[in-house]
Design a protein around this motif. Structure first.
Motif, PDB file in Angstrom:
ATOM      1  N   THR A   1      24.639 -10.879 -40.557  1.00 43.51           N
ATOM      2  CA  THR A   1      25.707 -10.000 -40.528  1.00 43.51           C
ATOM      3  C   THR A   1      26.739 -10.127 -41.532  1.00 43.51           C
ATOM      4  O   THR A   1      27.569  -9.325 -41.602  1.00 43.51           O
ATOM      5  CB  THR A   1      26.704  -9.956 -39.187  1.00 43.51           C
ATOM      6  OG1 THR A   1      27.116 -10.857 -38.902  1.00 43.51           O
ATOM      7  CG2 THR A   1      25.453  -9.280 -38.075  1.00 43.51           C
ATOM      8  N   CYS A   2      26.316 -10.847 -42.566  1.00 40.98           N
ATOM      9  CA  CYS A   2      27.510 -11.256 -43.507  1.00 40.98           C
ATOM     10  C   CYS A   2      26.939 -10.667 -44.978  1.00 40.98           C
ATOM     11  O   CYS A   2      26.085 -11.001 -45.322  1.00 40.98           O
ATOM     12  CB  CYS A   2      27.482 -12.731 -43.513  1.00 40.98           C
ATOM     13  SG  CYS A   2      27.909 -13.736 -45.050  1.00 40.98           S
ATOM     14  N   SER A   3      27.903  -9.788 -45.628  1.00 40.92           N
ATOM     15  CA  SER A   3      27.738  -9.422 -46.854  1.00 40.92           C
ATOM     16  C   SER A   3      27.582 -10.454 -48.072  1.00 40.92           C
ATOM     17  O   SER A   3      26.608 -10.284 -48.921  1.00 40.92           O
ATOM     18  CB  SER A   3      28.416  -8.320 -47.171  1.00 40.92           C
ATOM     19  OG  SER A   3      29.933  -8.893 -47.227  1.00 40.92           O
TER      20      SER A   3
ATOM     21  N   CYS B   1      26.528 -13.435 -47.697  1.00 40.76           N
ATOM     22  CA  CYS B   1      25.414 -13.997 -47.491  1.00 40.76           C
ATOM     23  C   CYS B   1      24.149 -13.354 -48.133  1.00 40.76           C
ATOM     24  O   CYS B   1      23.244 -13.866 -48.797  1.00 40.76           O
ATOM     25  CB  CYS B   1      24.781 -14.129 -45.850  1.00 40.76           C
ATOM     26  SG  CYS B   1      26.180 -15.272 -45.092  1.00 40.76           S
ATOM     27  N   ALA B   2      24.002 -12.013 -48.049  1.00 38.46           N
ATOM     28  CA  ALA B   2      23.084 -11.188 -48.819  1.00 38.46           C
ATOM     29  C   ALA B   2      23.319 -11.277 -50.171  1.00 38.46           C
ATOM     30  O   ALA B   2      22.247 -11.493 -51.004  1.00 38.46           O
ATOM     31  CB  ALA B   2      23.329  -9.728 -48.175  1.00 38.46           C
ATOM     32  N   GLU B   3      24.404 -11.444 -50.853  1.00 38.40           N
ATOM     33  CA  GLU B   3      24.600 -11.952 -52.255  1.00 38.40           C
ATOM     34  C   GLU B   3      24.095 -13.241 -52.604  1.00 38.40           C
ATOM     35  O   GLU B   3      23.670 -13.270 -53.700  1.00 38.40           O
ATOM     36  CB  GLU B   3      26.367 -11.610 -52.566  1.00 38.40           C
ATOM     37  CG  GLU B   3      26.809 -10.199 -52.587  1.00 38.40           C
ATOM     38  CD  GLU B   3      28.246 -10.217 -52.698  1.00 38.40           C
ATOM     39  OE1 GLU B   3      28.950 -11.168 -53.035  1.00 38.40           O
ATOM     40  OE2 GLU B   3      28.809  -9.361 -52.198  1.00 38.40           O
TER      41      GLU B   3
END
Length: 182
Positions: A87-89, A91-93
């Motif tokens: 759920t962490c943006s 983390c996606a980056e």
């Protein structure tokens, strides 16, 4: 009839003035909010997202997605560790950058541990991306690996020695001093 027409015109005029006053009030509030938002300090991750360099990781045991048990006692001479949340943006980056570093990390997949914190269904996609380059464990919030690393936010990265000492840690892959393969 003239009185009725005059009353209607006055009523319409009053409504227009009221509408104008309310619109000016809304615009004034929007300007105040814009100024407040622009002057807000930018959200920064905590200074220490997890244990800092020189600290020692607490004991932990986890089961990876391929059914292997992993613990602090199983750490290699040097182990690359990542803790992500689906759920962490941020983390996606950072995930693609971590994958690049993990691919070229000495010892390969056996020396890379990735933890995805969240429910099994929501964590499945990240776990699948990490599986080719890392041993992957999925755990709930406050799980054994995140607790042993004293993770305070996501993503969190570390390089550990065989005895669990933190060589480097941070919230960006650049904080680890691990080069990306050319």
């Amino acid at each position: 009839m003239t009185a009725l027409l005059t009353a209607a015109v006055l009523l319409v005029g009053a409504l227009c003035v009221l509408n104008l006053v309310l619109t000016v009030g809304v615009i004034r509030r929007l300007r105040e909010h814009t100024e407040l938002i622009q002057n807000m300090p930018r959200m920064q991750p905590p200074e220490q997202i997890m244990l800092p360099a020189g600290e020692t990781v607490g004991p932990f045991t986890a089961v990876t997605e391929d059914g292997t048990e992993v613990s602090r006692d199983d750490l290699a001479e040097e182990t690359l560790v990542a803790v992500f949340s689906p759920t962490c943006s941020a983390c996606a980056e950072q995930l693609p950058l971590f994958l690049d570093r993990a691919r070229s990390f000495p010892g390969g997949r056996a020396n890379v541990l990735a933890v995805v914190v969240g429910g099994r269904e929501e964590a499945a996609a990240q776990a699948e991306q990490l599986a080719p380059v890392a041993r992957v464990a999925i755990e709930d919030h406050g799980g054994p690996v995140a607790k042993a690393l004293d993770v305070r936010g996501f993503p969190a990265f570390a390089r550990l020695t065989a005895d669990g000492r933190v060589l480097a840690s941070g919230y960006r892959t650049d904080d680890l001093g691990v080069p990306v393969a050319a």
